[in-house]
Design a protein around this motif. Structure first.
Motif, PDB file in Angstrom:
ATOM      1  N   GLU A  93       0.800  -1.224   0.000  1.00  0.00           N
ATOM      2  CA  GLU A  93       0.000   0.000   0.000  1.00  0.00           C
ATOM      3  C   GLU A  93       0.831   1.271   0.000  1.00  0.00           C
ATOM      4  OE1 GLU A  93      -0.224  -1.316   4.396  1.00  0.00           O
ATOM      5  OE2 GLU A  93       0.432  -2.107   2.457  1.00  0.00           O
ATOM      6  N   GLU A 132      -7.201   0.603  -1.850  1.00  0.00           N
ATOM      7  CA  GLU A 132      -7.542  -0.765  -1.471  1.00  0.00           C
ATOM      8  C   GLU A 132      -8.447  -1.438  -2.496  1.00  0.00           C
ATOM      9  OE1 GLU A 132      -9.126  -3.220   2.368  1.00  0.00           O
ATOM     10  OE2 GLU A 132     -10.278  -1.481   1.742  1.00  0.00           O
ATOM     11  N   ARG A 191      -6.359  -2.780  -5.120  1.00  0.00           N
ATOM     12  CA  ARG A 191      -5.620  -3.971  -4.683  1.00  0.00           C
ATOM     13  C   ARG A 191      -6.508  -5.209  -4.757  1.00  0.00           C
ATOM     14  NH1 ARG A 191      -3.596  -0.344  -0.746  1.00  0.00           N
ATOM     15  NH2 ARG A 191      -4.892  -1.188   0.933  1.00  0.00           N
ATOM     16  N   VAL A 227      -5.289  -5.577   3.141  1.00  0.00           N
ATOM     17  CA  VAL A 227      -6.683  -5.504   2.725  1.00  0.00           C
ATOM     18  C   VAL A 227      -7.545  -5.548   3.980  1.00  0.00           C
ATOM     19  CG1 VAL A 227      -6.377  -6.513   0.438  1.00  0.00           C
ATOM     20  CG2 VAL A 227      -6.835  -8.006   2.377  1.00  0.00           C
ATOM     21  N   SER A 228      -8.681  -4.882   3.930  1.00  0.00           N
ATOM     22  CA  SER A 228      -9.556  -4.799   5.087  1.00  0.00           C
ATOM     23  C   SER A 228     -10.251  -6.129   5.360  1.00  0.00           C
ATOM     24  CB  SER A 228     -10.620  -3.725   4.869  1.00  0.00           C
ATOM     25  OG  SER A 228     -10.032  -2.490   4.561  1.00  0.00           O
ATOM     26  N   ASP A 244      -5.762   5.140   3.289  1.00  0.00           N
ATOM     27  CA  ASP A 244      -6.241   3.763   3.270  1.00  0.00           C
ATOM     28  C   ASP A 244      -7.711   3.740   3.679  1.00  0.00           C
ATOM     29  OD1 ASP A 244      -5.514   0.664   3.488  1.00  0.00           O
ATOM     30  OD2 ASP A 244      -6.720   1.211   5.235  1.00  0.00           O
TER      31      ASP A 244
END
Length: 527
Positions: A38, A225, A228, A244-245, A364
């Motif tokens: 990131e 994100e 991604r 990643v969340s 982010d």
């Protein structure tokens, strides 16, 4: 309880990602293995790397004498063995036949030159202070080196994981070369870094552990994100580690060519507070903010259970962890503390705020969403927050320079408990004298805590445990940061990357043991 903010947006984004994935999947992924990050590394010279990305990439290229396993125990790396000769002398024996990427032999002279450079004020390493207890480095023979200390220093091994460089690159004249075209003795060697967004490494046949099975590693910086996630779904990326969340993991798990692998982690997420001036210099205000933040719904809904609420920088499983009362969620106690600190509620609930702060975070998506939840929670207690989401480099520089009131960050890994000294000792406040590399970013000044942390550096392990218990109790009382949670280490892995086992500390070194899988489609699940 009502749904958290942005939940609907997250679900919609995940659905959109699936639709795009279904229509846009690539049939042939790029050659080699692609890893997404990131943010770019600050440098590839470990002596100057302060970000997790810089340090982790440096470990692949230029490892140290030792490293740490998932239980935070030291294990040999370039060293074959190490032992205490006396309370102030530690001896390392290098593995036989070590070579750098340029073909030159790695000897004890290179080890000495590396650590001499780290201690050299002319070099200006922000890590120089860590080696103050080191008196001298002695070359015994080509494979044996001894570290002589001024006094017993328990955290020494944690500092002896620094990257070992060729001696000719250790002086000030070698800084630029090592930062942009590094040479080390790690499993992967530098190939190219054409721009901030792309970095390529290739396997090193001379690595002591054997030639890595991956043909090429391409690191791509993808700050957004959603992008991604789409790159993973389209088969254009093979690995993302802790980037990643949790909310998008169900979407990724549904993709037949991806797998999500988790491991309890040592990373520590917290709210940083600027203690230099203003309301936050008052411990009652800091405690009030802590009482207004409820991490439980965040852990359950935003992190999907992939975290443990924290009361200390040290994880609960750490040998030096001590349970403390912690502040706990209590709006009533927060109101009492704000009243006592001289910030009464002027108009009652819904009226003018008692206090107003700026809360800085990165762009982010997940971190920004978390900051907005905190904004909502603090508003319930009469504290207004303006969230400012900044590009990570700008955000991190503001944090280093003390240009903040509130911020949220994560320590990527917490292993050596002496990290408490790095983060909270008054001698580690960032400033020109340490090139803004100090980790006490909130500028806590607590002489009693300083003495405890200093004593812990010289004590035997059991005495250290007791001293760190006192340190954690003091930190719980003065609250220089608000502990949030310890996140699990989460890797999203494509079927083209086999045998990758995530590190509890989020390291990239498991790539050295992974292998590349090829299939006609390039998207089949790895066996």
């Amino acid at each position: 309880m009502p749904p958290l903010p942005f939940r609907a947006v997250r679900v919609l984004s995940a659905a959109l990602a699936l639709m795009l994935y279904a229509g846009c999947r690539e049939k042939a992924p790029p050659a080699g293995i692609t890893v997404l990050m990131e943010a770019p590394p600050d440098t590839l010279d470990d002596r100057f790397a302060l970000t997790a990305h810089g340090q982790r990439l440096a470990q692949l290229i230029s490892p140290g004498l030792l490293t740490f396993d998932d239980a935070s125990a030291p294990v040999p790396q370039l060293a074959e063995s190490f032992h205490d000769v006396s309370p102030t002398v530690v001896e390392f024996r290098l593995r036989p036949g070590l070579t750098f990427h340029d073909g030159s032999a790695l000897t004890a002279e290179d080890v000495k030159a590396t650590y001499d450079s780290l201690r050299d004020p002319k070099l200006g390493s922000p890590k120089r202070e860590r080696y103050e207890p080191l008196e001298r480095v002695e070359v015994v023979d080509a494979r044996t080196v001894r570290f002589h200390l001024k006094r017993p220093y328990a955290p020494l091994l944690a500092e002896l994981s620094a990257a070992i460089l060729p001696s000719e690159r250790t002086g000030p004249e070698g800084i630029e070369a090592q930062a942009t075209h590094p040479v080390g003795a790690g499993p992967f060697r530098f190939e190219s870094w054409p721009d901030e967004e792309h970095l390529t490494l290739i396997p090193f046949a001379g690595w002591h552990g054997g030639t890595p099975a991956l043909s090429r590693l391409t690191f791509r910086v993808v700050r957004d994100e959603t992008t991604r996630v789409l790159e993973l779904l389209k088969g254009r990326a093979d690995l993302v580690v802790n980037a990643v969340s949790p909310a998008v993991l169900p979407t990724l798990r549904e993709a037949p060519h991806l797998r999500v692998v988790t491991k309890p982690g040592t990373g520590f997420t917290y709210v940083g507070l600027n203690l230099r001036e203003g309301p936050l210099a008052d411990v009652r205000v800091r405690q009030a903010l802590c009482h207004l933040i409820d991490v439980r719904p965040l852990v359950e809904h935003k992190l999907h259970g992939l975290a443990e609420p924290a009361s200390s920088m040290l994880p609960r499983e750490h040998w030096a962890f001590t349970a403390t009362p912690a502040c706990g969620y209590s709006p009533k106690e927060a109101a009492r503390l704000l009243d006592a600190a001289g910030y009464p509620d002027p108009d009652g609930p819904g009226g003018r705020p008692r206090l107003t702060f700026t809360f800085k975070t990165s762009t982010d998506r997940f971190r920004r969403a978390v900051a907005l939840v905190f904004k909502e929670q603090l508003a319930q207690g009469g504290v207004a927050v303006e969230v400012r989401a900044l590009e990570f480099g700008t955000f991190f520089e503001d944090v280093r320079r003390g240009r903040f009131e509130l911020f949220t960050l994560k320590w990527a890994a917490v292993m050596e408990p002496d990290l408490l000294r790095g983060a909270f000792h008054s001698g580690n406040i960032p400033g020109p004298e340490n090139h803004w590399g100090g980790f006490n970013r909130g500028a806590l000044k607590d002489p009693a805590l300083d003495r405890i942390l200093e004593a812990a550096t010289q004590a035997p392990r059991e005495e250290r445990r007791a001293l760190y218990a006192r340190a954690q109790e003091e930190l719980d009382a003065v609250l220089p940061v608000i502990p949030l949670w310890h996140e699990a280490s989460v890797a999203v892995v494509s079927s083209r990357l086999a045998d990758f086992v995530p590190s509890a500390h989020g390291l990239l070194t498991p790539l050295a043991r992974a292998r590349e899988v090829t299939s006609p489609s390039g998207l089949g699940r790895a066996p």
